[in-house]
Write an enzyme that holds these catalytic residues in place. Sequence first.
Site, PDB file in Angstrom:
ATOM      1  N   ASN A  33       0.858  -1.189   0.000  1.00 47.81           N
ATOM      2  CA  ASN A  33       0.000   0.000   0.000  1.00 47.81           C
ATOM      3  C   ASN A  33       0.893   1.239   0.000  1.00 47.81           C
ATOM      4  O   ASN A  33       1.454   1.597   1.023  1.00 47.81           O
ATOM      5  CB  ASN A  33      -0.896  -0.047   1.252  1.00 47.81           C
ATOM      6  CG  ASN A  33      -1.763   1.203   1.397  1.00 47.81           C
ATOM      7  OD1 ASN A  33      -1.829   2.029   0.469  1.00 47.81           O
ATOM      8  ND2 ASN A  33      -2.417   1.348   2.533  1.00 47.81           N
ATOM      9  N   TRP A  34       1.000   1.858  -1.172  1.00 46.50           N
ATOM     10  CA  TRP A  34       1.907   3.012  -1.304  1.00 46.50           C
ATOM     11  C   TRP A  34       1.324   4.285  -0.697  1.00 46.50           C
ATOM     12  O   TRP A  34       2.010   5.305  -0.634  1.00 46.50           O
ATOM     13  CB  TRP A  34       2.248   3.252  -2.767  1.00 46.50           C
ATOM     14  CG  TRP A  34       3.058   2.156  -3.418  1.00 46.50           C
ATOM     15  CD1 TRP A  34       3.545   1.016  -2.823  1.00 46.50           C
ATOM     16  CD2 TRP A  34       3.482   2.098  -4.786  1.00 46.50           C
ATOM     17  NE1 TRP A  34       4.246   0.269  -3.733  1.00 46.50           N
ATOM     18  CE2 TRP A  34       4.222   0.911  -4.950  1.00 46.50           C
ATOM     19  CE3 TRP A  34       3.306   2.941  -5.891  1.00 46.50           C
ATOM     20  CZ2 TRP A  34       4.789   0.546  -6.187  1.00 46.50           C
ATOM     21  CZ3 TRP A  34       3.869   2.574  -7.120  1.00 46.50           C
ATOM     22  CH2 TRP A  34       4.606   1.395  -7.255  1.00 46.50           C
ATOM     23  N   LYS A  35       0.076   4.267  -0.325  1.00 51.05           N
ATOM     24  CA  LYS A  35      -0.597   5.454   0.230  1.00 51.05           C
ATOM     25  C   LYS A  35      -0.356   6.679  -0.679  1.00 51.05           C
ATOM     26  O   LYS A  35      -0.240   6.522  -1.889  1.00 51.05           O
ATOM     27  CB  LYS A  35      -0.132   5.690   1.668  1.00 51.05           C
ATOM     28  CG  LYS A  35      -0.314   4.432   2.529  1.00 51.05           C
ATOM     29  CD  LYS A  35      -0.192   4.669   3.998  1.00 51.05           C
ATOM     30  CE  LYS A  35      -0.421   3.349   4.728  1.00 51.05           C
ATOM     31  NZ  LYS A  35      -0.406   3.466   6.169  1.00 51.05           N
ATOM     32  N   HIS A  81      -9.872   1.111   4.709  1.00 52.80           N
ATOM     33  CA  HIS A  81      -8.590   1.316   5.389  1.00 52.80           C
ATOM     34  C   HIS A  81      -8.801   2.297   6.543  1.00 52.80           C
ATOM     35  O   HIS A  81      -9.603   3.228   6.425  1.00 52.80           O
ATOM     36  CB  HIS A  81      -7.553   1.855   4.400  1.00 52.80           C
ATOM     37  CG  HIS A  81      -6.179   1.876   4.992  1.00 52.80           C
ATOM     38  ND1 HIS A  81      -5.756   2.879   5.818  1.00 52.80           N
ATOM     39  CD2 HIS A  81      -5.156   0.987   4.909  1.00 52.80           C
ATOM     40  CE1 HIS A  81      -4.509   2.612   6.214  1.00 52.80           C
ATOM     41  NE2 HIS A  81      -4.127   1.473   5.676  1.00 52.80           N
ATOM     42  N   GLU A 109      -5.946  -4.992  10.369  1.00 50.78           N
ATOM     43  CA  GLU A 109      -4.994  -3.900  10.550  1.00 50.78           C
ATOM     44  C   GLU A 109      -5.323  -3.146  11.842  1.00 50.78           C
ATOM     45  O   GLU A 109      -6.139  -2.211  11.818  1.00 50.78           O
ATOM     46  CB  GLU A 109      -5.070  -2.940   9.364  1.00 50.78           C
ATOM     47  CG  GLU A 109      -4.641  -3.558   8.055  1.00 50.78           C
ATOM     48  CD  GLU A 109      -3.894  -2.553   7.186  1.00 50.78           C
ATOM     49  OE1 GLU A 109      -2.807  -2.886   6.725  1.00 50.78           O
ATOM     50  OE2 GLU A 109      -4.398  -1.432   6.990  1.00 50.78           O
ATOM     51  N   SER A 118       2.827  -2.099  10.278  1.00 52.83           N
ATOM     52  CA  SER A 118       4.275  -2.157  10.540  1.00 52.83           C
ATOM     53  C   SER A 118       4.891  -3.504  10.176  1.00 52.83           C
ATOM     54  O   SER A 118       5.852  -3.935  10.816  1.00 52.83           O
ATOM     55  CB  SER A 118       4.578  -1.848  12.004  1.00 52.83           C
ATOM     56  OG  SER A 118       4.097  -0.573  12.326  1.00 52.83           O
ATOM     57  N   GLY A 142       2.683  -0.996   4.414  1.00 51.42           N
ATOM     58  CA  GLY A 142       2.627   0.361   3.880  1.00 51.42           C
ATOM     59  C   GLY A 142       4.054   0.856   3.695  1.00 51.42           C
ATOM     60  O   GLY A 142       4.654   0.700   2.636  1.00 51.42           O
ATOM     61  N   GLY A 143       4.625   1.413   4.769  1.00 47.18           N
ATOM     62  CA  GLY A 143       5.975   1.978   4.714  1.00 47.18           C
ATOM     63  C   GLY A 143       6.987   1.055   4.038  1.00 47.18           C
ATOM     64  O   GLY A 143       7.754   1.487   3.163  1.00 47.18           O
TER      65      GLY A 143
END
Length: 267
Positions: free
Chosen positions: A9-11, A94, A166, A218, A239-240
């Site tokens: 998930n690149w947001k 989300h 999540e 995370s 994500g990150g």
Amino acid sequence: MRRILIVGNWKMHLNASQASLLVHRLSERIKIHRDIEVVLAPSMLLIQPLSLQIDRRKFRLAAQNAYFKDEGAYTGEVSFTMLQELVHYALIGHSERRHVFNENLGLIRDKVAASVRNNITPILCVGETKDEKQAKETSRVLHDQLISALSDLTANEVSAMVIAYEPVWAISNGANYANHEVAKPDEVAKAVQVIRHNIFELYGKKASEEVRVLYGGSSNSQNARAYLEIDGVDGLLPGGASLNYHEFSAMVNAADKMLNDRKGIDE
Ligand code: PGA
């Protein structure tokens, strides 16, 4: 067997050239896996160009969001219908959509239904906030989020979808990337059991066994294997870590290594 699914998930990160470079680097490192599906969720703007760039044997695309009406006077929105030929999956519900953009249970239910109606597999995100966790309300929150989001679907439609657990308190963001709570594997195991149990009660045994359940919050190359080993977990939603090609490809490799180790044991 449920196929492993790793979804990046690149947001709201990466412009067109950064995204293209990342995909290029990932293609060099990630091979074609029969038992692992690798999905990229870029910003809306990048879905079309990336759909031309990616090797579809290696990667699939997901939208991070879409609107539930198929078309009409909805300034600024993009519909699932418009995304049909471009993405396989869509993230829905989300926690950033729920909390930053105030998406409520009814809107999320309508988006899940629109996604299924348009042949896009929903990845429904559910999870409790820190306050809810402290008040021991995790099971109730998961139950409420699931019962309402899935209420327009049949058991077969639920079997074919993806649910991502999540916990909101474990999701990193720019401000807390280095120092915030990380979910312990036994906490994730419990929540995933609650999710599958709810699906069992609402949609029966087949759906509870076939629906794929991911963990997100995370996750990275260091903890990927520990989360993937949890009974009932079929993949990860980083994500990150998905913005870093070393990290993301190492997560896919961790899944590959786990499957190979299992094969070794079975032989
Ligand atoms: P994170 O994000 O891996 O950076 O915590 C996960 C998510 O929000 O989907």
